[in-house]
Design a protein around this motif. Structure first.
Motif, PDB file in Angstrom:
ATOM      1  N   ALA A 112       0.834  -1.203   0.000  1.00 54.63           N
ATOM      2  CA  ALA A 112       0.000   0.000   0.000  1.00 54.63           C
ATOM      3  C   ALA A 112       0.866   1.249   0.000  1.00 54.63           C
ATOM      4  N   CYS A 113       1.948   1.203   0.762  1.00 54.59           N
ATOM      5  CA  CYS A 113       2.901   2.314   0.790  1.00 54.59           C
ATOM      6  C   CYS A 113       3.509   2.519  -0.596  1.00 54.59           C
ATOM      7  N   GLU A 114       3.875   1.415  -1.246  1.00 56.35           N
ATOM      8  CA  GLU A 114       4.457   1.482  -2.583  1.00 56.35           C
ATOM      9  C   GLU A 114       3.476   2.119  -3.569  1.00 56.35           C
ATOM     10  N   ALA A 115       2.222   1.742  -3.493  1.00 54.49           N
ATOM     11  CA  ALA A 115       1.216   2.279  -4.414  1.00 54.49           C
ATOM     12  C   ALA A 115       0.971   3.768  -4.169  1.00 54.49           C
ATOM     13  N   GLU A 116       0.972   4.159  -2.899  1.00 53.05           N
ATOM     14  CA  GLU A 116       0.682   5.545  -2.564  1.00 53.05           C
ATOM     15  C   GLU A 116       1.777   6.506  -3.010  1.00 53.05           C
ATOM     16  N   CYS A 117       3.028   6.040  -3.035  1.00 58.70           N
ATOM     17  CA  CYS A 117       4.121   6.941  -3.405  1.00 58.70           C
ATOM     18  C   CYS A 117       4.817   6.466  -4.683  1.00 58.70           C
ATOM     19  N   ALA A 118       4.040   5.838  -5.571  1.00 63.20           N
ATOM     20  CA  ALA A 118       4.605   5.290  -6.804  1.00 63.20           C
ATOM     21  C   ALA A 118       5.273   6.349  -7.671  1.00 63.20           C
ATOM     22  N   ASP A 119       4.771   7.581  -7.627  1.00 63.00           N
ATOM     23  CA  ASP A 119       5.313   8.653  -8.472  1.00 63.00           C
ATOM     24  C   ASP A 119       6.369   9.493  -7.768  1.00 63.00           C
ATOM     25  N   ASP A 127      10.071  10.312  -5.762  1.00 60.13           N
ATOM     26  CA  ASP A 127      11.460   9.934  -5.999  1.00 60.13           C
ATOM     27  C   ASP A 127      11.849   8.803  -5.056  1.00 60.13           C
ATOM     28  N   VAL A 128      12.972   8.160  -5.370  1.00 64.48           N
ATOM     29  CA  VAL A 128      13.363   6.958  -4.622  1.00 64.48           C
ATOM     30  C   VAL A 128      13.628   7.274  -3.153  1.00 64.48           C
ATOM     31  N   SER A 129      14.200   8.426  -2.871  1.00 66.67           N
ATOM     32  CA  SER A 129      14.490   8.785  -1.477  1.00 66.67           C
ATOM     33  C   SER A 129      13.212   8.892  -0.667  1.00 66.67           C
ATOM     34  N   THR A 130      12.199   9.514  -1.250  1.00 65.24           N
ATOM     35  CA  THR A 130      10.908   9.618  -0.561  1.00 65.24           C
ATOM     36  C   THR A 130      10.298   8.241  -0.374  1.00 65.24           C
ATOM     37  N   ARG A 131      10.401   7.406  -1.387  1.00 62.02           N
ATOM     38  CA  ARG A 131       9.867   6.048  -1.276  1.00 62.02           C
ATOM     39  C   ARG A 131      10.581   5.278  -0.165  1.00 62.02           C
ATOM     40  N   TRP A 132      11.889   5.456  -0.064  1.00 61.33           N
ATOM     41  CA  TRP A 132      12.675   4.784   0.972  1.00 61.33           C
ATOM     42  C   TRP A 132      12.188   5.185   2.364  1.00 61.33           C
ATOM     43  N   LEU A 133      12.110   6.492   2.614  1.00 59.48           N
ATOM     44  CA  LEU A 133      11.695   6.946   3.934  1.00 59.48           C
ATOM     45  C   LEU A 133      10.259   6.535   4.242  1.00 59.48           C
ATOM     46  N   THR A 134       9.397   6.616   3.252  1.00 56.00           N
ATOM     47  CA  THR A 134       7.997   6.248   3.466  1.00 56.00           C
ATOM     48  C   THR A 134       7.873   4.772   3.803  1.00 56.00           C
ATOM     49  N   LEU A 135       8.610   3.939   3.090  1.00 53.95           N
ATOM     50  CA  LEU A 135       8.577   2.506   3.361  1.00 53.95           C
ATOM     51  C   LEU A 135       9.111   2.200   4.754  1.00 53.95           C
ATOM     52  N   CYS A 136      10.243   2.794   5.104  1.00 54.91           N
ATOM     53  CA  CYS A 136      10.829   2.563   6.434  1.00 54.91           C
ATOM     54  C   CYS A 136       9.839   2.928   7.537  1.00 54.91           C
ATOM     55  N   HIS A 137       9.207   4.085   7.403  1.00 59.64           N
ATOM     56  CA  HIS A 137       8.278   4.533   8.439  1.00 59.64           C
ATOM     57  C   HIS A 137       7.005   3.697   8.451  1.00 59.64           C
ATOM     58  N   ALA A 138       6.570   3.211   7.293  1.00 57.60           N
ATOM     59  CA  ALA A 138       5.390   2.345   7.258  1.00 57.60           C
ATOM     60  C   ALA A 138       5.669   1.034   7.985  1.00 57.60           C
ATOM     61  N   VAL A 139       6.840   0.462   7.743  1.00 63.50           N
ATOM     62  CA  VAL A 139       7.209  -0.784   8.420  1.00 63.50           C
ATOM     63  C   VAL A 139       7.327  -0.539   9.925  1.00 63.50           C
ATOM     64  N   ARG A 140       7.953   0.573  10.305  1.00 62.18           N
ATOM     65  CA  ARG A 140       8.073   0.875  11.744  1.00 62.18           C
ATOM     66  C   ARG A 140       6.695   1.082  12.368  1.00 62.18           C
ATOM     67  N   GLY A 141       5.820   1.807  11.676  1.00 59.01           N
ATOM     68  CA  GLY A 141       4.489   2.031  12.226  1.00 59.01           C
ATOM     69  C   GLY A 141       3.758   0.730  12.503  1.00 59.01           C
ATOM     70  N   TRP A 142       3.865  -0.208  11.551  1.00 61.85           N
ATOM     71  CA  TRP A 142       3.235  -1.511  11.758  1.00 61.85           C
ATOM     72  C   TRP A 142       3.895  -2.240  12.934  1.00 61.85           C
ATOM     73  N   ALA A 143       5.213  -2.212  12.991  1.00 59.82           N
ATOM     74  CA  ALA A 143       5.938  -2.942  14.038  1.00 59.82           C
ATOM     75  C   ALA A 143       5.611  -2.401  15.430  1.00 59.82           C
ATOM     76  N   SER A 203       9.948  -7.986  -1.728  1.00 58.46           N
ATOM     77  CA  SER A 203       9.715  -7.649  -3.129  1.00 58.46           C
ATOM     78  C   SER A 203       9.505  -6.149  -3.312  1.00 58.46           C
ATOM     79  N   VAL A 204       8.795  -5.535  -2.384  1.00 57.54           N
ATOM     80  CA  VAL A 204       8.595  -4.076  -2.445  1.00 57.54           C
ATOM     81  C   VAL A 204       9.941  -3.373  -2.374  1.00 57.54           C
ATOM     82  N   PHE A 205      10.795  -3.830  -1.463  1.00 66.72           N
ATOM     83  CA  PHE A 205      12.104  -3.199  -1.323  1.00 66.72           C
ATOM     84  C   PHE A 205      12.963  -3.410  -2.560  1.00 66.72           C
TER      85      PHE A 205
END
Length: 234
Positions: A81-88, A90-106, A139-141
């Motif tokens: 879901a994080c990947e879909a939301e920030c598909a457009d 840049d990679v740096s934003t995608r990286w931070l968003t993914l990291c924070h999404a995983v942390r939020g779930w954890a 796979s997302v990563f």
């Protein structure tokens, strides 16, 4: 009732019962941990005879496998879901968003995180049935790595090129999708993310960190920068 309709009803009833079994086991996980999981305790919780429940879950290991698959799928869905939301983005934003999404779930599911990334359960070996669910977040990563521009510092030659031989499994997992130096640096950064989360959730930073959210902001940005991405924090 036609035979096909009868089979469908039985299938639905079975799915509902399995869902109830997993929900009960997941509650139990937060109380007794994975070692203490018991099919008999789940049966009591569901007001079922143990002999009846064993027709659906043959052992504690089967119960663990059901839990692991569900939890990996849940985390994978968060990452996707994080990947879909920030598909457009840049990679740096995608990286931070993914990291924070995983942390939020954890942070919201510490016992589930501990089952996936904590101490292995003695005597349990995860079967191949867990692999499709387990690889969803990976796979997302890997797709994020594949989006890194060719001229990124992440792709510069490795100081220890022999590291490539150590990640044969990852290169096989992502054939032709990205460059080997990027895979190596990506794996180092990604594993450090989970190390940071484990230190937080398992109490290893107690007394050292006063604001875990802020520390995570800085840590994920630093890991991205070390990896070769241009990242910023607020």
């Amino acid at each position: 009732m036609p035979p096909s309709a009868s089979r469908t009803a039985r299938a639905i009833a079975r799915e509902q019962l399995i869902a109830a079994i997993v929900a009960s086991a997941r509650e139990q996980l937060g109380v007794v941990g994975p070692v203490g999981l018991s099919v008999r305790a789940v049966a009591r919780d569901l007001n079922m005879a143990s002999s009846a429940l064993y027709r659906y879950v043959a052992s504690r290991d089967d119960l663990l496998t059901l839990l692991i698959v569900q939890i990996y799928d849940e985390l994978g869905a968060v990452a996707e879901a994080c990947e879909a939301e920030c598909a457009d983005a840049d990679v740096s934003t995608r990286w931070l968003t993914l990291c924070h999404a995983v942390r939020g779930w954890a942070v919201a599911h510490p016992h589930d995180y501990a089952l996936l990334y904590g101490t292995p359960v003695p005597g349990y070996a995860a079967p191949a049935a867990t692999i499709p669910a387990a690889t969803r977040v990976t796979s997302v990563f890997v797709r994020l790595l594949a989006a890194i521009p060719e001229d990124s510092p992440a792709g510069r030659p490795l100081e220890r090129p022999d590291l490539v031989g150590s990640i044969a499994g990852l290169t096989a997992f992502a054939p032709g999708t990205t460059r080997e130096p990027v895979l190596v640096r990506g794996l180092l950064a990604w594993s450090a993310v989970f190390g940071t989360l484990s230190f937080e959730l398992f109490g290893h930073l107690e007394g050292a960190i006063t604001d875990y959210s802020r520390y995570a902001d800085l840590a994920f940005a630093q890991l991205g920068a070390d990896f070769g991405l241009t990242v910023a924090t607020t």
